[in-house]
Design a protein around this motif. Structure first.
Motif, PDB file in Angstrom:
ATOM      1  N   GLU A   1       0.796  -1.221   0.000  1.00  0.00           N
ATOM      2  CA  GLU A   1       0.000   0.000   0.000  1.00  0.00           C
ATOM      3  C   GLU A   1       0.835   1.280   0.000  1.00  0.00           C
TER       4      GLU A   1
ATOM      5  N   PHE B   1       6.555   2.465   2.583  1.00  0.00           N
ATOM      6  CA  PHE B   1       6.782   2.152   4.001  1.00  0.00           C
ATOM      7  C   PHE B   1       6.268   0.740   4.308  1.00  0.00           C
ATOM      8  N   ALA B   2       5.055   0.461   3.819  1.00  0.00           N
ATOM      9  CA  ALA B   2       4.468  -0.855   4.055  1.00  0.00           C
ATOM     10  C   ALA B   2       5.206  -1.935   3.271  1.00  0.00           C
ATOM     11  N   VAL B   3       5.550  -1.630   2.020  1.00  0.00           N
ATOM     12  CA  VAL B   3       6.226  -2.623   1.173  1.00  0.00           C
ATOM     13  C   VAL B   3       7.512  -3.101   1.840  1.00  0.00           C
TER      14      VAL B   3
ATOM     15  N   GLY C   1       8.192  -3.072   4.951  1.00  0.00           N
ATOM     16  CA  GLY C   1       7.794  -3.872   6.107  1.00  0.00           C
ATOM     17  C   GLY C   1       7.383  -5.275   5.662  1.00  0.00           C
ATOM     18  N   GLN C   2       6.644  -5.347   4.558  1.00  0.00           N
ATOM     19  CA  GLN C   2       6.228  -6.657   4.034  1.00  0.00           C
ATOM     20  C   GLN C   2       7.444  -7.468   3.598  1.00  0.00           C
TER      21      GLN C   2
ATOM     22  N   GLU D   1      12.654   4.533   6.711  1.00  0.00           N
ATOM     23  CA  GLU D   1      12.686   4.120   8.117  1.00  0.00           C
ATOM     24  C   GLU D   1      12.979   2.623   8.235  1.00  0.00           C
ATOM     25  N   ASN D   2      12.566   1.897   7.206  1.00  0.00           N
ATOM     26  CA  ASN D   2      12.760   0.444   7.239  1.00  0.00           C
ATOM     27  C   ASN D   2      14.199   0.013   7.012  1.00  0.00           C
TER      28      ASN D   2
ATOM     29  N   MET E   1      16.417  -0.667   9.933  1.00  0.00           N
ATOM     30  CA  MET E   1      15.806  -1.811  10.626  1.00  0.00           C
ATOM     31  C   MET E   1      16.198  -3.107   9.918  1.00  0.00           C
TER      32      MET E   1
ATOM     33  N   LEU F   1       9.354  -1.906  13.598  1.00  0.00           N
ATOM     34  CA  LEU F   1       9.198  -0.445  13.695  1.00  0.00           C
ATOM     35  C   LEU F   1       7.891  -0.132  14.404  1.00  0.00           C
TER      36      LEU F   1
ATOM     37  N   GLY G   1       4.355   0.892  13.873  1.00  0.00           N
ATOM     38  CA  GLY G   1       3.265   1.084  12.918  1.00  0.00           C
ATOM     39  C   GLY G   1       3.289   0.175  11.712  1.00  0.00           C
ATOM     40  N   ASN G   2       4.373  -0.555  11.481  1.00  0.00           N
ATOM     41  CA  ASN G   2       4.409  -1.422  10.289  1.00  0.00           C
ATOM     42  C   ASN G   2       4.100  -2.875  10.633  1.00  0.00           C
TER      43      ASN G   2
ATOM     44  N   ALA H   1       2.087  -4.939   8.227  1.00  0.00           N
ATOM     45  CA  ALA H   1       2.812  -5.140   6.967  1.00  0.00           C
ATOM     46  C   ALA H   1       3.821  -6.272   7.141  1.00  0.00           C
TER      47      ALA H   1
END
Lengths: 413, 298
Positions: free
Chosen positions: A95, A98-100, A102-103, A128-129, A132, B98, B100-101, B104
């Motif tokens: 989506e 940022f989400a990608v 995370g996925q 941000e990812n 991490m 993180l 909020g993720n 995901a």
């Protein structure tokens, strides 16, 4: 950790049990040494986006997550076609970047080889990812097709976003051509997944110049592929509940404003940087050095990366016509940075020019920071997103610095 | 993961910490009937906690860990907040990446585990606070519902950002004065259970943790439905006694007040037709098994 490798084995390849077996697409899992150094390729004429697809076809990728942003959308969609054909286990549209990312992290935590692509504002949305990923030691590969990130909106090539990646703990490699892009994507997985490295990698290329132009690329046959990722060679446990869970600590570090908290945090970061250092030997073996040097004995040198190298090559040709000989140092890995290689290559240079496709001139600063007598470094020319960098502009910069008279391009009408 | 994998090799038995020995000997891995009643008599999957004394979240954590049906093949995904301070003590793999993720990460994880282990039942559970679930992570939370990911999402709703010192959150009640809401929160508590239902969750429950049997039932339903049907959402009221001015022993009363008639947390539950069919069949199977066991005893 660093085992001796016999002469025929250029890299410490994964001794994966599946080497020699076939996958569901009838591709044979092939030892990387054989794959990269003993396989005969065939020339094809492809765009950079198509080259990304062809690399992933051979990469035994488990998961790829996609999100549209120019100029990587085409490549991300082409990987979707590979999924539909059965080359990947999992593929979907996330989506947001940022989400990608995370996925992608979730898939890598679960033990898959993971590939994604992004560009420009998407890279910043995702950023941000990235630390991490590095901190969690996830060897995910993101292909960054660089473009402008500033307002007013620009979708044109610009390498400023790479500067934001430099201290994330990811390896950052920069492709000059579509051939580089193909090679770096495949070799990037192998280096990133070495047990003594196990870090994420950003394989960067200049948007449009590489992604949307056609180039001749030599590709290996499609009936071989890289050995699959082995999550149990990771220095940290795969999150699949296939190994015993451990109670990680007496108290969470974050709760402790004390020496333990500091020491843990510091040693972990040092370890990520140590892993980056350990990646050098693998990258040197696979990429045949972290830099390429042409006519390095000249007093005038271009030192740069990406398509600025291509523009510099043309400038070298133009300058040679005028009797000015210039050498070239092409930087292939920006992280780890080839500090020693550049120092050695520029030892005798009097003038070092760093042409760049961004206004900030970050590569120039990187080079200035590691060289003695760095007044030799001319951090120019720069162009902002959306402009090409004519080779003539590089030529003018050289002549200006050397005090050679010329008729400026702008006055020619 | 089979239980054999956590067994200790003889040569190393004397160097393993005692809590690991009790985990191997006395944990409820592999026991399909495990539940909150095992607390105190079996080795729990949570080893101490680093939350405030009397924190209802600690209670919730213990109930959740005791109730998950398949701990030996469950991976948790957390987020930043008070919950992330407890996860290091839990004998289940858990990911903190993180703030909020979390949904995901869970999406990528559950898809990968299903591909890598097609013959096993690997459950992925998200456990995060209300800030992570509803504010900063709402996009990822809802998109995972839209995509029908096989994830259970548990939100520990303490109606504020507790770990950072009690700031306003979207799940805070209207009018409450807090940090960053100096004149009182100006809009209503976000109705995530209703949103979750509309967004495609097949099982939704909103309750306090004052009654462990209710929590157990909701957790089991949510995990089973997420495994077989699609996304599920549970919102548990775990008041932050510190930030709402209560004493350590007052958490339970606060939850009981909140769930009494007219309260914000009167238990509500939504089950889709598909989920109901599944839960009915699971229940019928459980009863038949019980009956058969009883008959065998006679």
């Amino acid at each position: 950790m660093n085992k001796t490798v016999d002469g025929n084995r250029r890299i410490i390849a994964s001794q994966h049990v599946k080497i020699g077996q076939k996958n569901r697409k009838d591709q044979t899992y092939t030892d990387p040494n054989k794959f990269f150094f003993e396989t005969e390729g065939k020339a094809q004429f492809l765009t950079g986006s198509e080259v990304i697809k062809e690399a992933i076809r051979l990469a035994s990728v488990g998961t790829s997550v996609a999100y549209p942003i120019t100029p990587q959308s085409e490549a991300a969609a082409l990987i979707g076609e590979l999924f539909a054909e059965g080359y990947l286990d999992e593929y979907f549209r996330g989506e947001s970047e940022f989400a990608v990312m995370g996925q992608c992290a979730g898939a890598a935590f679960g033990g898959h080889r993971v590939f994604t692509t992004t560009a420009g504002p998407g890279t910043l949305r995702a950023i941000e990812n990235f630390p991490m990923w590095a901190g969690a030691r996830l060897p995910i590969q993101v292909c960054v097709t660089c473009r402008g990130i500033n307002s007013p909106l620009s979708i044109q090539p610009d390498t400023l976003e790479m500067h934001y990646l430099l201290e994330t703990g990811m390896m950052v490699w920069h492709a000059e051509t579509a051939q580089d892009l193909f090679d770096y994507i495949l070799k990037g997985f192998i280096v990133a997944e070495q047990p003594d490295v196990h870090l994420p990698i950003a394989v960067c290329c200049d948007g449009f110049f590489v992604t949307h132009t056609k180039d001749t690329v030599v590709l290996p046959p499609t009936d071989i592929c890289l050995p699959p990722y082995d999550p149990y060679k990771s220095p940290v446990p795969a999150m699949d509940m296939e190994c015993p869970p451990v109670r990680m600590m007496r108290d969470p570090f974050v709760m402790k404003s004390n020496y333990i908290s500091y020491a843990t945090h510091a040693s972990w970061q040092q370890e990520v940087r140590g892993a980056m250092e350990r990646s050098r030997k693998h990258a040197i073996a696979l990429l045949d050095g972290l830099v390429d040097i042409e006519n390095g004995d000249q007093e005038v040198l271009f030192v740069t990366s990406g398509t600025a190298v291509s523009q510099s090559r043309e400038a070298i040709r133009l300058l040679e016509k005028d009797g000015i000989k210039v050498g070239l140092v092409k930087i292939k890995t920006v992280r780890p940075f080839p500090t020693e290689e550049i120092r050695e290559a520029t030892k005798h240079a009097k003038h070092i020019f760093v042409p760049e496709f961004n206004m900030a001139g970050w590569m120039g600063r990187e080079i200035k920071a590691i060289l003695p007598d760095n007044e030799r470094v001319v951090t120019a020319p720069h162009v902002a997103g959306g402009m090409t960098m004519p080779s003539e502009v590089i030529v003018e910069q050289v002549k200006t610095t050397l005090g050679i008279a010329f008729e400026p391009l702008a006055q020619r009408g | 993961m089979s239980k054999e994998k956590i067994s200790i090799c003889e040569d190393l038995a004397d160097v393993m910490p005692p809590e690991y020995h009790t985990l191997v000997e006395n944990a409820t891995y592999g026991n399909g009937e495990r539940g909150w009643k095992d607390i105190g008599s079996s080795k729990e999957l949570i080893e101490q906690h680093s939350l405030c004394a009397g924190c209802p979240e600690a209670l919730a954590f213990r109930y959740v860990m005791a109730s998950i049906p398949n701990p030996e093949d469950t991976v948790f995904v957390g987020s930043t907040g008070c919950t992330s301070l407890v996860f290091p003590h839990v004998a289940i793999q858990n990911i903190h990446s993180l703030f909020g993720n979390q949904n995901a990460v869970a999406s990528g994880l559950v898809r990968t585990l299903r591909r890598r282990f097609p013959d096993k039942k690997k459950d992925v559970i998200v456990l995060a606070g209300d800030g992570a679930t509803v504010d900063i992570g709402l996009d990822c939370t809802m998109q995972s519902f839209f995509r029908q990911e096989n994830i259970t999402t548990i939100c520990f709703d303490n109606e504020l950002y507790a770990n950072t010192g009690g700031q306003e959150s979207g799940l805070m009640q209207k009018g409450f004065v807090a940090k960053m809401a100096p004149v009182g929160k100006t809009f209503e508590k976000v109705r995530l259970p209703e949103i979750a239902r509309e967004a495609g969750c097949h099982y939704v429950a909103c309750l306090t943790v004052s009654k462990p049997n209710r929590v157990e039932k909701a957790i089991k339903n949510a995990v089973l439905v997420a495994r077989e049907v699609g996304p599920t959402y549970i919102q548990l009221y775990t008041p932050c006694i510190l930030e709402i001015g209560k004493q350590s022993m007052e958490g339970l009363d606060e939850m009981k007040d909140a769930e009494s008639i007219g309260g914000r947390f009167v238990m509500k539950e939504y089950i889709s037709d598909e989920a109901k069919k599944l839960l009915d069949s699971v229940e019928a199977e459980r009863k038949a098994k019980k009956k058969a066991a009883k008959a065998a005893k006679k």
